[in-house]
Design a protein around this motif. Structure first.
Motif, mmCIF file in Angstrom:
data_model
loop_
_atom_site.group_PDB
_atom_site.id
_atom_site.type_symbol
_atom_site.label_atom_id
_atom_site.label_comp_id
_atom_site.label_asym_id
_atom_site.label_seq_id
_atom_site.Cartn_x
_atom_site.Cartn_y
_atom_site.Cartn_z
ATOM 1 N N SER A 91 42.874 44.336 38.835
ATOM 2 C CA SER A 91 43.368 44.959 39.708
ATOM 3 C C SER A 91 44.665 45.959 40.093
ATOM 4 O O SER A 91 44.050 46.955 40.941
ATOM 5 C CB SER A 91 43.737 43.443 39.632
ATOM 6 O OG SER A 91 43.903 42.318 40.679
ATOM 7 N N LEU A 120 37.049 42.180 37.650
ATOM 8 C CA LEU A 120 37.710 41.398 38.256
ATOM 9 C C LEU A 120 36.904 39.993 38.808
ATOM 10 O O LEU A 120 37.883 38.810 39.123
ATOM 11 C CB LEU A 120 38.177 42.037 39.534
ATOM 12 C CG LEU A 120 39.326 41.334 40.449
ATOM 13 C CD1 LEU A 120 40.869 40.710 40.174
ATOM 14 C CD2 LEU A 120 40.359 42.634 41.730
ATOM 15 N N ALA A 156 42.338 39.661 34.651
ATOM 16 C CA ALA A 156 42.296 40.048 36.380
ATOM 17 C C ALA A 156 43.586 40.664 36.595
ATOM 18 O O ALA A 156 43.218 41.409 37.537
ATOM 19 C CB ALA A 156 42.868 38.679 37.048
ATOM 20 N N ALA A 183 36.741 34.875 43.628
ATOM 21 C CA ALA A 183 35.258 35.617 42.527
ATOM 22 C C ALA A 183 34.455 36.249 43.852
ATOM 23 O O ALA A 183 33.064 37.370 43.323
ATOM 24 C CB ALA A 183 34.767 34.748 41.397
ATOM 25 N N GLN A 214 43.299 35.542 32.745
ATOM 26 C CA GLN A 214 44.659 35.972 33.385
ATOM 27 C C GLN A 214 44.785 37.459 33.662
ATOM 28 O O GLN A 214 45.091 38.414 34.063
ATOM 29 C CB GLN A 214 45.281 34.962 33.301
ATOM 30 C CG GLN A 214 45.172 33.286 33.547
ATOM 31 C CD GLN A 214 46.076 32.308 34.065
ATOM 32 O OE1 GLN A 214 46.918 33.067 32.879
ATOM 33 N NE2 GLN A 214 45.748 31.573 34.333
ATOM 34 N N ALA A 245 36.600 38.114 36.038
ATOM 35 C CA ALA A 245 38.105 37.125 35.751
ATOM 36 C C ALA A 245 38.582 35.943 36.011
ATOM 37 O O ALA A 245 38.423 34.886 36.403
ATOM 38 C CB ALA A 245 39.426 38.042 35.523
ATOM 39 N N HIS A 246 37.836 36.685 37.638
ATOM 40 C CA HIS A 246 38.467 34.711 38.815
ATOM 41 C C HIS A 246 37.313 33.574 38.272
ATOM 42 O O HIS A 246 37.713 32.247 38.933
ATOM 43 C CB HIS A 246 38.080 35.513 40.169
ATOM 44 C CG HIS A 246 38.725 36.572 40.916
ATOM 45 N ND1 HIS A 246 40.279 36.384 40.515
ATOM 46 C CD2 HIS A 246 39.556 37.726 41.662
ATOM 47 C CE1 HIS A 246 42.080 36.997 41.111
ATOM 48 N NE2 HIS A 246 40.877 38.078 41.245
ATOM 49 N N SER A 248 40.693 46.119 31.056
ATOM 50 C CA SER A 248 39.883 44.626 31.262
ATOM 51 C C SER A 248 38.728 44.101 30.857
ATOM 52 O O SER A 248 38.515 42.753 31.110
ATOM 53 C CB SER A 248 39.835 44.331 32.795
ATOM 54 O OG SER A 248 38.790 45.384 33.754
#
Length: 533
Positions: free
Chosen positions: A437, A458, A433, A471, A430, A461-462, A420
């Motif tokens: 996750s 994460l 994320a 986020a 995307q 990424a959001h 990631s």
């Protein structure tokens, strides 16, 4: 508050760890301030009046209540022992007890056993080891009693041990020291005490050893030629303990013990039997590289590079390819984190060259992952993803990972987190994320900083996908975990992530995030951010 900052930077603990006072730039990084701002606060005669700012700084630096003129949330300066007008006893009072014992010797013998200034010595100077021939057999055995006493004093809180018990041990220490006055000069005695205190700091579980094992360890410390397999076993066990401390509590907790352990191992190398020297060198290498990581986690790249270099050199001398790979991989990761892609790629390539000479599958996992990060920093998507897949395939073929392995932390959750990070660097939010996750689902939460970094990935990424509410929620969860270890690197990343949210600072989600981070003591207030890319 300026005087508190100055006192904190010049605290003896920092002088012992770094060989000099903590500089203003490093303190500023921990507090989210610039060096100029720290300097201004220290020189200013105007007191800081914003209570939320003061509380935030006190929490980040973990300042004791008796240094403060205000209360922390759910803590009062006037609770407990303060009601009797006495400051609470915090942590170990070993040094105080030894000073009292030395004072009793002063009075009885009429000699000055005060410490001389140490000058500009750093932790790299090591220890000057005492010639064991000057110790009679009985004195060496008595040293075990001192070792046990200091271990007891160092591991017992004020509530667990009555003061009269500590006083009795203090009296015993004084009698032993007085017995040495006629046979040892002042410098020798101080060195002896230094080793004993060092052993107490380096081996927090030593009080659980039986008497024979304590004597074995003590004699090895006073005479390195006595080092044997069991002594190295104890050193390795304590080093693993230190690594677990870092996993659960962070580098700030692990570093002081690790530095003392390394100094002990370094001193023992001086007269270690030839047959055992490669093994002790390997332990010393592992310790050095681990300390390099701890400094990296504290955002001190120069110290991180220095200790990893020491680890690499010791691994070479020990003929231990896996530990050489470990050092090179850590150095590559440090370069990647700071955006230095040429150095990161070169170091990963050097690690790959060594990996071709070993059958350890975990080292192939480690090398491939570090190469993936280096290529991602350089913007090479295909090369990075190829290395990520290579790391995952190597892990699948590695089988059960031993808890004592150098790469004990390598698992599916770790690789998903690192993938990631690569995808974020390659501007694929995307995909990042999805990997983050998966990483959070797979991660062992006992690795607190690693899990926190995955959560921050994460959240970023959001954020890059425009999902502000999600986020803020994820970053808030990461902040709560970052508050446990106070990793300077992760707190800095947390601040950078929050700064990217400035365009949405008025939204309910971001306001809640600011309140949460302030409660955790991670930000002094919610208005200190400026937008950044």
């Amino acid at each position: 508050m300026g005087r508190v900052f100055t006192a904190y930077r010049n605290h003896p603990r920092h002088l012992k760890l770094f060989g000099k006072a903590l500089n203003q730039e490093t303190l500023g990084r921990w507090l989210g301030l610039t060096q100029a701002q720290v300097s201004k606060i220290e020189r200013s005669s105007r007191p800081e009046t914003r209570l939320d700012v003061l509380i935030g700084w006190a929490n980040i630096l973990q300042l004791p209540l008796d240094m403060l003129w205000f209360d922390l949330p759910n803590q009062s300066r006037f609770a407990g022992n303060h009601q009797s007008g006495q400051a609470p006893r915090r942590g170990s009072d070993v040094l105080d007890r030894v000073v009292v014992a030395l004072g009793m010797v002063d009075q009885a013998a009429g000699k000055d056993f005060g410490l001389e200034p140490r000058g500009q010595a750093s932790h790299e100077d090591g220890v000057q080891w005492f010639n064991a021939a000057t110790l009679a057999r009985e004195q060496a055995e008595d040293l075990t009693s001192v070792f046990q006493s200091l271990t007891f004093l160092g591991s017992t809180s004020a509530e667990e041990a009555p003061s009269e018990g500590n006083d009795q041990i203090c009296d015993q220490l004084a009698k032993f020291l007085f017995g040495l006055v006629g046979t040892m000069n002042r410098r020798e005695l101080l060195r002896l005490l230094g080793w004993t205190a060092m052993a107490n700091a380096a081996f927090p579980g030593a009080s659980e050893l039986d008497t024979d094992e304590q004597q074995r360890l003590t004699r090895a410390i006073t005479s390195p030629s006595r080092v044997d397999e069991q002594v190295i076993d104890h050193i390795e066990t304590m080093h693993l303990y230190c690594k677990r401390q870092d996993d659960a509590l962070g580098a700030r907790t692990a570093l002081p013990i690790a530095l003392v352990q390394r100094d002990l191992a370094r001193g023992l190398l001086a007269e270690c039997p030839t047959a055992l020297r490669p093994r002790l060198l390997a332990v010393y290498s592992d310790m050095s590289t681990s300390i390099g990581y701890y400094f990296y986690d504290l955002d001190d790249l120069d110290s991180a590079r220095h200790y990893c270099d020491q680890g690499r050199a010791a691994a070479h001398d020990a003929g231990h390819a896996e530990l050489g790979i470990y050092a090179l991989c850590e150095m590559s990761d440090h370069a990647s984190w700071h955006g230095k892609s040429p150095a990161a790629i070169d170091l990963a390539a050097a690690a790959q060259s060594l990996a071709n000479k070993t059958d350890d599958p975990l080292m192939r996992v480690f090398v491939a992952q570090r190469a993936a990060s280096a290529y991602a920093v350089d913007g090479q998507y295909k090369a990075s993803m190829t290395q990520c897949e290579k790391a995952e395939d190597s892990l699948a073929s590695a089988g059960q990972v031993s808890a004592g392995s150098t790469g004990y932390f390598l698992n599916e959750g770790y690789l998903a987190r690192m993938r990631s990070e690569c995808l974020l660097r390659l501007d694929r939010p995307q995909e990042a994320a999805a990997s983050a996750s998966a990483g959070l689902t797979l991660y062992d939460k006992s690795f607190v900083d690693g899990y926190t970094q995955c959560a921050l990935n994460l959240g970023n990424a959001h954020l890059r996908s425009g999902e502000i509410d999600e986020a803020a929620r994820v970053v808030g969860d990461a902040g709560g975990r970052a508050a446990r270890t106070r990793s300077a690197r992760l707190v800095k990343e947390l601040h950078t992530t929050r700064a990217r949210m400035q365009p949405w600072r008025a939204t309910h989600a971001v306001r809640e995030l600011d309140d949460h981070l302030a409660t955790c003591g991670l930000i002094p207030n919610s208005t200190s951010y400026t937008a950044s890319g």
